[in-house]
Each structure stands twice: as structure tokens, then as C-alpha cells.
Motif scaffolding. Structure first.
Motif, PDB file in Angstrom:
ATOM      1  N   THR A   1     -24.113  33.915  14.528  1.00  0.00           N
ATOM      2  CA  THR A   1     -23.845  33.217  15.784  1.00  0.00           C
ATOM      3  C   THR A   1     -24.945  32.210  16.084  1.00  0.00           C
ATOM      4  O   THR A   1     -24.670  31.070  16.478  1.00  0.00           O
ATOM      5  N   LEU A   2     -26.194  32.613  15.910  1.00  0.00           N
ATOM      6  CA  LEU A   2     -27.301  31.692  16.140  1.00  0.00           C
ATOM      7  C   LEU A   2     -27.251  30.495  15.194  1.00  0.00           C
ATOM      8  O   LEU A   2     -27.483  29.356  15.603  1.00  0.00           O
ATOM      9  N   VAL A   3     -26.955  30.763  13.938  1.00  0.00           N
ATOM     10  CA  VAL A   3     -26.867  29.682  12.956  1.00  0.00           C
ATOM     11  C   VAL A   3     -25.702  28.756  13.268  1.00  0.00           C
ATOM     12  O   VAL A   3     -25.788  27.542  13.092  1.00  0.00           O
ATOM     13  N   THR A   4     -24.610  29.307  13.754  1.00  0.00           N
ATOM     14  CA  THR A   4     -23.423  28.506  14.049  1.00  0.00           C
ATOM     15  C   THR A   4     -23.612  27.665  15.308  1.00  0.00           C
ATOM     16  O   THR A   4     -23.161  26.522  15.367  1.00  0.00           O
ATOM     17  N   VAL A   5     -24.285  28.188  16.298  1.00  0.00           N
ATOM     18  CA  VAL A   5     -24.443  27.481  17.567  1.00  0.00           C
ATOM     19  C   VAL A   5     -25.559  26.440  17.502  1.00  0.00           C
ATOM     20  O   VAL A   5     -25.508  25.429  18.211  1.00  0.00           O
ATOM     21  N   ALA A   6     -26.549  26.657  16.657  1.00  0.00           N
ATOM     22  CA  ALA A   6     -27.697  25.750  16.586  1.00  0.00           C
ATOM     23  C   ALA A   6     -27.301  24.289  16.346  1.00  0.00           C
ATOM     24  O   ALA A   6     -27.794  23.398  17.044  1.00  0.00           O
ATOM     25  N   PRO A   7     -26.423  23.975  15.396  1.00  0.00           N
ATOM     26  CA  PRO A   7     -26.053  22.561  15.204  1.00  0.00           C
ATOM     27  C   PRO A   7     -25.341  21.952  16.416  1.00  0.00           C
ATOM     28  O   PRO A   7     -25.443  20.750  16.644  1.00  0.00           O
ATOM     29  N   LEU A   8     -24.639  22.760  17.168  1.00  0.00           N
ATOM     30  CA  LEU A   8     -23.970  22.240  18.351  1.00  0.00           C
ATOM     31  C   LEU A   8     -24.987  21.846  19.417  1.00  0.00           C
ATOM     32  O   LEU A   8     -24.785  20.889  20.168  1.00  0.00           O
ATOM     33  N   LEU A   9     -26.083  22.583  19.499  1.00  0.00           N
ATOM     34  CA  LEU A   9     -27.123  22.279  20.481  1.00  0.00           C
ATOM     35  C   LEU A   9     -28.051  21.168  20.014  1.00  0.00           C
ATOM     36  O   LEU A   9     -28.663  20.479  20.825  1.00  0.00           O
ATOM     37  N   LEU A  10     -28.174  20.993  18.703  1.00  0.00           N
ATOM     38  CA  LEU A  10     -29.091  19.998  18.148  1.00  0.00           C
ATOM     39  C   LEU A  10     -28.409  18.679  17.796  1.00  0.00           C
ATOM     40  O   LEU A  10     -29.037  17.811  17.195  1.00  0.00           O
ATOM     41  N   ASP A  11     -27.146  18.534  18.125  1.00  0.00           N
ATOM     42  CA  ASP A  11     -26.358  17.322  17.832  1.00  0.00           C
ATOM     43  C   ASP A  11     -26.357  16.955  16.352  1.00  0.00           C
ATOM     44  O   ASP A  11     -26.517  15.804  15.974  1.00  0.00           O
ATOM     45  N   THR A  12     -26.206  17.944  15.501  1.00  0.00           N
ATOM     46  CA  THR A  12     -26.047  17.699  14.070  1.00  0.00           C
ATOM     47  C   THR A  12     -24.620  18.050  13.678  1.00  0.00           C
ATOM     48  O   THR A  12     -23.808  18.439  14.516  1.00  0.00           O
ATOM     49  N   THR A  13     -24.308  17.901  12.416  1.00  0.00           N
ATOM     50  CA  THR A  13     -22.962  18.202  11.930  1.00  0.00           C
ATOM     51  C   THR A  13     -22.691  19.695  12.047  1.00  0.00           C
ATOM     52  O   THR A  13     -23.479  20.514  11.545  1.00  0.00           O
ATOM     53  N   PRO A  14     -21.609  20.098  12.717  1.00  0.00           N
ATOM     54  CA  PRO A  14     -21.318  21.537  12.861  1.00  0.00           C
ATOM     55  C   PRO A  14     -20.916  22.167  11.528  1.00  0.00           C
ATOM     56  O   PRO A  14     -20.487  21.493  10.595  1.00  0.00           O
TER      57      PRO A  14
END
Length: 82
Positions: A31-44
Motif C-alpha cells: 500500500t505504501l509503495v502504491t500510494v507513494a507515486p500518487l503523492l509524489l506526482d510520478t507515474t503510478p
């Protein structure tokens, strides 16, 4: 009855509880790995990564089954069964 119980003896559901905790933490990490790109504006990540996040719920259910198995074993021993 308490004097016959060892303080570190394993009960019936201990294995399920440990396995459930491991699966839960793997799901929490996913979950942390999946949500991190959404918060960092990178490719999901791909969609299947969101499916790995569901392991948190699966681990919770496995651990819950272990708790209920331990409860049933304790009640069985209190009644004097095997």
C-alpha cells in the motif's frame, strides 16, 4: 488448570496469527509503495499493485481466524476435552 499451562506454550491458532501478521505487513508495504507515486506526482504503478494492497485485509482475516481457533482451543481445554 493454570499451573499446568506453560507460559510460552504454542496454542492452536498461533501459526495462523503469525502468518496473518506477515501477510498484513506485506500488504501494508504494498500500500505504501502504491500510494507513494500518487503523492509524489510520478507515474503510478500498474493496476495489479493495487490488488497487492488487498493483502492487508487478507492478513487481517487470517489472523482473526487464528484468534478464533485459539479461543475455541481454550474453551475446549477448559471443558476438559482433548
Amino acid at each position: 488448570m493454570r499451573d499446568k499451562t506453560q507460559p510460552n506454550s504454542a496454542t492452536a491458532g498461533d501459526g495462523l496469527i503469525r502468518a496473518g501478521a506477515i501477510v498484513f505487513f506485506v500488504g501494508a508495504l504494498a500500500t505504501l509503495v502504491t500510494v507513494a507515486p500518487l503523492l509524489l506526482d510520478t507515474t503510478p504503478f500498474p493496476t495489479y499493485m493495487f490488488g497487492l494492497s488487498m493483502l492487508m485485509g487478507v492478513g487481517f482475516l487470517i489472523a482473526g481466524a487464528g484468534v478464533f481457533q485459539s479461543i475455541a482451543d481454550g474453551r475446549r481445554q477448559a471443558r476438559g476435552g482433548s
